[in-house]
Design a protein around this motif. Structure first.
Motif: not given
Length: 439
Positions: A413-439
């Protein structure tokens, strides 16, 4: 032979502040100082292993000389003495009791549940709507593992509670594991959330165990198998032992799959050629029909994409403790010595993975994968303590990717970069994506 001490040691606190502040950067930097480096967790020294050869020795060759280390001591009072936490003869007994639940034939039965769970999720998607993919994948992983453990009919309350509580237990638990003991007693929000989550999960799991004991009916789920399992002497597990194994399976099963799937969809969205090849393979193998267990071997590139995701987003550290004298890297370690391994540091070591920051599924093609030394890739650990559910997790990922990618693309999603938090591994604190049907 002397072992170099890592830079950045503080009085009293040792390297704990550096580990908690810099995490991956700190542990990756240790290879510059040798195959073994001394690091202090507070006042306690530990030996950090940085080479695949010594990693293989600790986890496989000399595994019998090691038990779980200090990090697991901190977790055990709260999450129990399950397979991930236990040691010695008890660990071996529990593994033998649990192993049949993850045999190939049993896992194959879960493939349809996995596919149905993914379809239920994607049926809720709408064209052009933004999805928080990290939340979707976590909810999916909880549903799949919960259904396998408890069955969809009887386990709804436990599945709902796991969705809320298990992420808190994992994230706050890592902070406790790397902090001095007095931090556990502080009346801070993180500690209160952790304690409440542990208490709630314990109550709901013990209630399910009591319900099963009242009928003794095999419901075809993992909980039934745990409760019916018997050792060589005909003894089963106590309620406490079953509880501990359930919490272990929930924690391990949700963590690995949810994070790997979220990052996988992020990575293929960033790499159009990878996405094109993935879609081409899935379309050719399935020809528009739902994926089955039998289809997975016909998806080699999909499995390369999964492996590369597991390489790039592994757990941060593993800890072991010698229970007898061990020679490691030319150094004699006394019983009770703490030894630490970083799967993340190994997976990003440029000596074994060229351009380690680049997402490259072709590094797992047969003609290249053979060059990777044993001990350099350990997403599920190795040896007798390798994660018992690793085959389940990889099947879950393959079924999910094939089901989603057959019909949908997830785009940033434009303008919504992935945010990462680090604890036991790299967690995407926000991973905003748009659902687009294929074909």
């Amino acid at each position: 032979m002397s072992v170099p001490v890592a830079p950045g040691q503080w009085p009293v606190l040792g390297h704990s502040p550096a580990m908690l502040r810099r995490r991956f950067a700190f542990t990756s930097s240790l290879r510059e100082h040798g195959d073994m480096v001394k690091v202090y967790l507070g006042p306690v020294p530990m030996y950090f292993v940085t080479s695949p050869e010594l990693t293989h020795q600790v986890l496989v060759t000399d595994a019998a000389s090691f038990e779980k280390g200090a990090m697991f001591d901190k977790f055990r009072p709260f999450v129990g003495n399950g397979l991930v936490m236990s040691n010695g003869a008890f660990h071996l007994r529990q593994r033998r009791l649990i192993q049949p639940a993850f045999h190939r034939g049993r896992i194959a039965r879960y493939a349809e549940t996995m596919r149905e769970s993914v379809s239920d999720l994607t049926d809720s998607w709408r064209e052009g709507r933004t999805r928080e993919v990290n939340e979707d994948m976590q909810a999916l992983a909880v549903t799949i593992v919960g259904a396998a453990l408890f069955g969809t009919r009887f386990g709804q309350a436990a599945i709902a509670e796991a969705r809320e509580s298990i992420p808190i237990v994992i994230k706050q638990g890592m902070i406790r594991a790397l902090s001095p003991a007095f931090v556990d007693k502080l009346l801070v929000r993180g500690n209160r959330r952790f304690d409440r989550a542990v208490t709630r999960m314990r109550a709901v799991v013990l209630e399910l165990i009591a319900d099963w004991r009242a009928t003794g009916t095999d419901r075809g789920d993992l909980l039934s198998m745990l409760l019916m399992a018997r050792d060589e002497g005909g003894e089963g597990m106590t309620d406490q032992q079953v509880h501990d194994e359930v919490i272990t399976l929930l924690s391990a099963g949700i963590e690995t799959s949810a994070l790997a799937l979220a990052w996988l969809f992020h990575e293929i969205a960033q790499n159009p050629e990878v996405e094109r090849r993935l879609h081409e393979e899935i379309d050719g193998a399935l020809d528009g029909r739902p994926v089955t267990f039998e289809d997975v071997p016909a998806l080699p590139y999909t499995q390369q994409v999964i492996k590369e995701t597991l390489r790039m987003y592994p757990i941060w550290i593993l800890m072991r403790r010698t229970d007898r004298e061990v020679e490691l890297g030319g150094v004699r370690l006394a019983p009770g010595t703490e030894v630490t391994i970083s799967p993340h540091a190994l997976h990003f070591d440029p000596r074994f993975f060229a351009e380690p920051d680049r997402f490259d599924p072709d590094r797992w093609a047969p003609e290249r994968a053979g060059d990777i030394p044993r001990g350099a890739f350990i997403p599920f650990g190795a040896g007798t303590r390798q994660c018992v559910g690793n085959t389940f997790a990889q099947l879950e990922m393959a079924i999910t990717v094939a089901t989603v990618a057959a019909k949908w693309r997830l785009v940033p999603v434009p303008g919504k970069p992935v945010r990462v938090k680090y604890t036991s591994t790299a967690y995407p604190a926000r991973l905003s994506m748009m659902a687009v049907p294929r074909g």
